[in-house]
Motif scaffolding. Structure first.
Motif, PDB file in Angstrom:
ATOM      1  N   LEU A   1      23.558  16.210 -45.415  1.00 48.45           N
ATOM      2  CA  LEU A   1      23.173  16.974 -46.598  1.00 48.45           C
ATOM      3  C   LEU A   1      22.436  16.079 -47.597  1.00 48.45           C
ATOM      4  O   LEU A   1      21.420  16.476 -48.175  1.00 48.45           O
ATOM      5  CB  LEU A   1      24.429  17.561 -47.237  1.00 48.45           C
ATOM      6  CG  LEU A   1      24.222  18.691 -48.225  1.00 48.45           C
ATOM      7  CD1 LEU A   1      23.493  19.835 -47.555  1.00 48.45           C
ATOM      8  CD2 LEU A   1      25.569  19.166 -48.750  1.00 48.45           C
ATOM      9  N   SER A   2      22.938  14.855 -47.779  1.00 51.36           N
ATOM     10  CA  SER A   2      22.257  13.991 -48.742  1.00 51.36           C
ATOM     11  C   SER A   2      20.874  13.599 -48.209  1.00 51.36           C
ATOM     12  O   SER A   2      19.964  13.321 -48.985  1.00 51.36           O
ATOM     13  CB  SER A   2      23.105  12.782 -49.103  1.00 51.36           C
ATOM     14  OG  SER A   2      23.299  11.969 -47.989  1.00 51.36           O
ATOM     15  N   ARG A   3      20.717  13.623 -46.873  1.00 50.24           N
ATOM     16  CA  ARG A   3      19.372  13.345 -46.342  1.00 50.24           C
ATOM     17  C   ARG A   3      18.420  14.519 -46.567  1.00 50.24           C
ATOM     18  O   ARG A   3      17.219  14.330 -46.743  1.00 50.24           O
ATOM     19  CB  ARG A   3      19.458  12.984 -44.855  1.00 50.24           C
ATOM     20  CG  ARG A   3      19.892  11.525 -44.675  1.00 50.24           C
ATOM     21  CD  ARG A   3      19.877  11.144 -43.233  1.00 50.24           C
ATOM     22  NE  ARG A   3      21.041  11.675 -42.530  1.00 50.24           N
ATOM     23  CZ  ARG A   3      21.061  11.931 -41.227  1.00 50.24           C
ATOM     24  NH1 ARG A   3      19.970  11.749 -40.493  1.00 50.24           N
ATOM     25  NH2 ARG A   3      22.163  12.387 -40.655  1.00 50.24           N
TER      26      ARG A   3
ATOM     27  N   GLY B   1      28.268  15.661 -44.862  1.00 48.63           N
ATOM     28  CA  GLY B   1      27.893  15.131 -46.175  1.00 48.63           C
ATOM     29  C   GLY B   1      26.677  14.225 -46.110  1.00 48.63           C
ATOM     30  O   GLY B   1      25.767  14.323 -46.938  1.00 48.63           O
TER      31      GLY B   1
ATOM     32  N   ASP C   1      24.634  14.850 -56.810  1.00 45.22           N
ATOM     33  CA  ASP C   1      25.104  15.878 -55.884  1.00 45.22           C
ATOM     34  C   ASP C   1      23.899  16.446 -55.160  1.00 45.22           C
ATOM     35  O   ASP C   1      22.771  16.329 -55.618  1.00 45.22           O
ATOM     36  CB  ASP C   1      25.913  16.960 -56.590  1.00 45.22           C
ATOM     37  CG  ASP C   1      25.509  17.161 -58.024  1.00 45.22           C
ATOM     38  OD1 ASP C   1      26.389  17.215 -58.894  1.00 45.22           O
ATOM     39  OD2 ASP C   1      24.272  17.252 -58.270  1.00 45.22           O
ATOM     40  N   SER C   2      24.136  17.115 -54.026  1.00 47.17           N
ATOM     41  CA  SER C   2      23.036  17.292 -53.078  1.00 47.17           C
ATOM     42  C   SER C   2      21.868  18.128 -53.603  1.00 47.17           C
ATOM     43  O   SER C   2      20.730  17.908 -53.213  1.00 47.17           O
ATOM     44  CB  SER C   2      23.571  17.875 -51.784  1.00 47.17           C
ATOM     45  OG  SER C   2      24.171  19.110 -52.061  1.00 47.17           O
ATOM     46  N   SER C   3      22.116  19.077 -54.500  1.00 46.53           N
ATOM     47  CA  SER C   3      21.023  19.835 -55.109  1.00 46.53           C
ATOM     48  C   SER C   3      20.076  20.495 -54.121  1.00 46.53           C
ATOM     49  O   SER C   3      18.856  20.444 -54.285  1.00 46.53           O
ATOM     50  CB  SER C   3      20.190  18.951 -56.047  1.00 46.53           C
ATOM     51  OG  SER C   3      21.010  18.331 -56.968  1.00 46.53           O
TER      52      SER C   3
ATOM     53  N   SER D   1      18.515  16.349 -49.186  1.00 46.40           N
ATOM     54  CA  SER D   1      18.149  16.162 -50.581  1.00 46.40           C
ATOM     55  C   SER D   1      17.092  15.068 -50.727  1.00 46.40           C
ATOM     56  O   SER D   1      16.127  15.206 -51.489  1.00 46.40           O
ATOM     57  CB  SER D   1      19.409  15.793 -51.363  1.00 46.40           C
ATOM     58  OG  SER D   1      19.148  15.718 -52.722  1.00 46.40           O
TER      59      SER D   1
ATOM     60  N   VAL E   1      16.389  12.412 -56.537  1.00 42.46           N
ATOM     61  CA  VAL E   1      17.576  12.837 -55.806  1.00 42.46           C
ATOM     62  C   VAL E   1      18.761  12.695 -56.733  1.00 42.46           C
ATOM     63  O   VAL E   1      19.125  11.594 -57.128  1.00 42.46           O
ATOM     64  CB  VAL E   1      17.795  11.978 -54.540  1.00 42.46           C
ATOM     65  CG1 VAL E   1      19.132  12.326 -53.897  1.00 42.46           C
ATOM     66  CG2 VAL E   1      16.675  12.213 -53.561  1.00 42.46           C
TER      67      VAL E   1
END
Ligand SMILES: Nc1ncnc2c1ncn2[C@@H]1O[C@H](COP(=O)(O)OP(=O)(O)OP(=O)(O)O)[C@@H](O)[C@H]1O
Ligand SMILES: [Mg+2]
Lengths: 244, 237
Positions: free
Chosen positions: B135-137, B132, B83-85, B139, B80
């Motif tokens: 989104l990171s979840r 946010g 940034d979210s990628s 990723s 990971v």
């Protein structure tokens, strides 16, 4: 290369495009509208549309695909998704060919529409086969895609990517024979024109308007296709798994 | 016998003309290891070197017995990035299905990953419309696909509420209990207590490498933040 992964990339790019109605409209409708505009401009000026129309059928898909491809792949670099993909079992060619196939499919649709409108509605006169004209347009669009993939390696932002347009695309348009026939250019420019891929694309198109023999068209097509492959190979060479 | 997952020796990385890591030596074993340090100290650079996407100047990094970044590792590491990628113009499941196809894992893995990060209710939402933390979840869910042997997570809990953070740390421990190595970076010191093992980093150097309890005891501090400050003062500048 792994076909499963290549097709995964193609499928994903196509679903992204399907979501993006504005880009889709630009890809599919804009070339038709531009051809119509051209037809209208020269409506009262005799057979000029028949002379330059085919060249523009080669040029429009080339420009549009170059722009869309370079910006999309750059977005993939800056968003971090490319880094993630290259840390996965993704071959560089899987990535590039996946993109090229996706945009190639769009290019085929675009060219069928543009050729259809030009020949069917606007009465563009061509002597050669219509399907061959379409094929040339598809290969030209793929050329735009391959060059777009390649230059995106040298841009750090989308803004920089767009700047390659005047640097790489415009000289090819000036020298491709659209404005001045290639054999009446000064020798130096003629020689430069001889090594630019768009010249061969336009030659092929122009040939189709005056002759029904397909031999020279195939020769030009082979040259353009070689540039497509070279663009992809260079793109793969400039794609780095490890970055600074 | 527990073998180490990551072995770093003499790792030197120069970024933008400045040395970020110099001659770093490090061994990471199974369990949840936290990499903590202030912003800019080189956490992401170290994680990128372990994943094999960082250009390194000298030294070696081996992961699961293979050189970092080599082909056999590419479906064994979940990564990971900071940034979210993920693709903002695709839905949560579309993103996961794409990455699952790249990894060659089945659709059941997609469902499992979505559940693991508690996004089942948002599975058809466009990633670009998520918060946010959500989104990171997404990723993180991508990194969980295919049950990797090593999970490298660069600040995965930034911007998450306390409940969700606790849930994710529980998830990290469940993954580690199942036999994987989990390496998590953070610049929030209060996450330290949740790790089995801690690496404290400052200006490209590891200034402590032990269990949270042992680090606190050695520094005579009650919390990791105080211990970190004590270590900074004690170490040669
Ligand atoms: N792409 C880059 N080019 C040049 N220098 C970079 C680049 N990325 C990071 N650096 C530099 O490398 C150093 C370490 O950066 P790194 O991203 O590893 O820090 P970090 O510990 O992850 O910080 P943070 O907690 O803010 O994410 C910083 O001084 C930074 O300026
Ligand atoms: Mg970082």
């Amino acid at each position: 290369m792994n076909p499963r992964i290549t097709m995964a990339v193609t499928g994903r790019v196509l679903s992204q495009l399907r979501r993006d109605h504005r880009t889709l409209a630009m890809l599919l409708v804009l070339p038709c509208l531009l051809m119509t505009l051209l037809w209208w401009m020269y409506n009262d000026s005799g057979p000029i549309f028949d002379r330059i129309g085919p060249a523009l059928l080669a040029i429009f898909p080339f420009i549009v695909m170059f722009l869309v491809t370079s910006v999309t792949t750059l977005r993939e670099r800056s968003s971090g998704t490319l880094e993630r993909l290259l840390a996965m079992p993704m071959g560089k060619l899987d990535f590039l060919v996946g993109y090229a196939v996706a945009f190639g499919v769009v290019a085929a649709l675009q060219s069928v529409l543009a050729v259809g409108v030009s020949v069917g509605l606007l009465g563009l006169e061509i002597v050669g086969h219509v399907w061959l004209l379409t094929l040339v347009a598809v290969v030209d669009a793929t050329l735009g895609t391959a060059l777009g993939l390649f230059v995106s390696a040298f841009a750090r932002t989308e803004f920089q990517a767009v700047q390659f347009m005047p640097a790489i695309v415009v000289p090819q348009i000036l020298l491709c024979g659209l404005l001045v026939p290639r054999d009446s250019m000064p020798d130096v420019l003629g020689a430069i024109s001889d090594v630019l891929p768009l010249s061969y694309a336009v030659d092929a198109m122009t040939h189709l308007t005056v002759s029904s023999s397909a031999g020279e068209v195939w020769g030009d097509l082979v040259v353009v296709a070689a540039f497509v492959l070279a663009g992809l190979a260079l793109g793969a060479a400039t794609l780095r798994r490890r970055t600074a | 016998m527990m073998k180490s997952t990551v072995e770093v020796s003499g790792l030197t990385v120069v970024r933008g003309g400045r040395p970020v890591l110099t001659g770093l030596d490090l061994v990471i074993g199974k369990g949840v290891t936290g990499l903590l340090g202030p912003s800019g100290c080189g956490k992401s650079t170290l994680l990128r070197s372990i994943v094999g996407v960082q250009r390194v100047d000298s030294g070696t990094v081996s992961v699961l017995g293979e050189p970092a970044g080599s082909a056999p590792l590419r479906d064994r590491i979940g990564y990971v990035t900071q940034d979210s990628s993920v693709y903002l113009d695709l839905s949560v499941t579309e993103n996961l299905r794409f990455f699952a196809r790249v990894l060659g894992v089945g659709a059941d893995e997609v469902d499992r990953a979505v559940e693991a990060v508690d996004l089942t209710s948002h599975r058809d939402a466009l990633a670009g419309n998520l918060s946010g933390g959500q989104l990171s979840r997404v990723s993180l869910a991508v990194a969980l696909l295919g049950k990797p042997d090593l999970l490298v997570l660069d600040e995965p809990t930034v911007g998450l509420d306390p409940v969700l953070r606790r849930d994710l740390w529980e998830l990290f421990h469940r993954i580690a209990d199942a036999g994987a190595t989990v390496l998590v970076s953070s610049h929030v010191m209060d996450e330290a207590e949740r790790c089995d093992r801690l690496l404290l980093m400052r200006e490209g150097r590891i200034i402590a490498d032990d269990t949270p309890a042992a680090i606190k005891a050695a520094a005579g501090a009650d919390d990791i933040e105080t211990a970190f400050l004590a270590l900074v003062e004690a170490s040669p500048a």
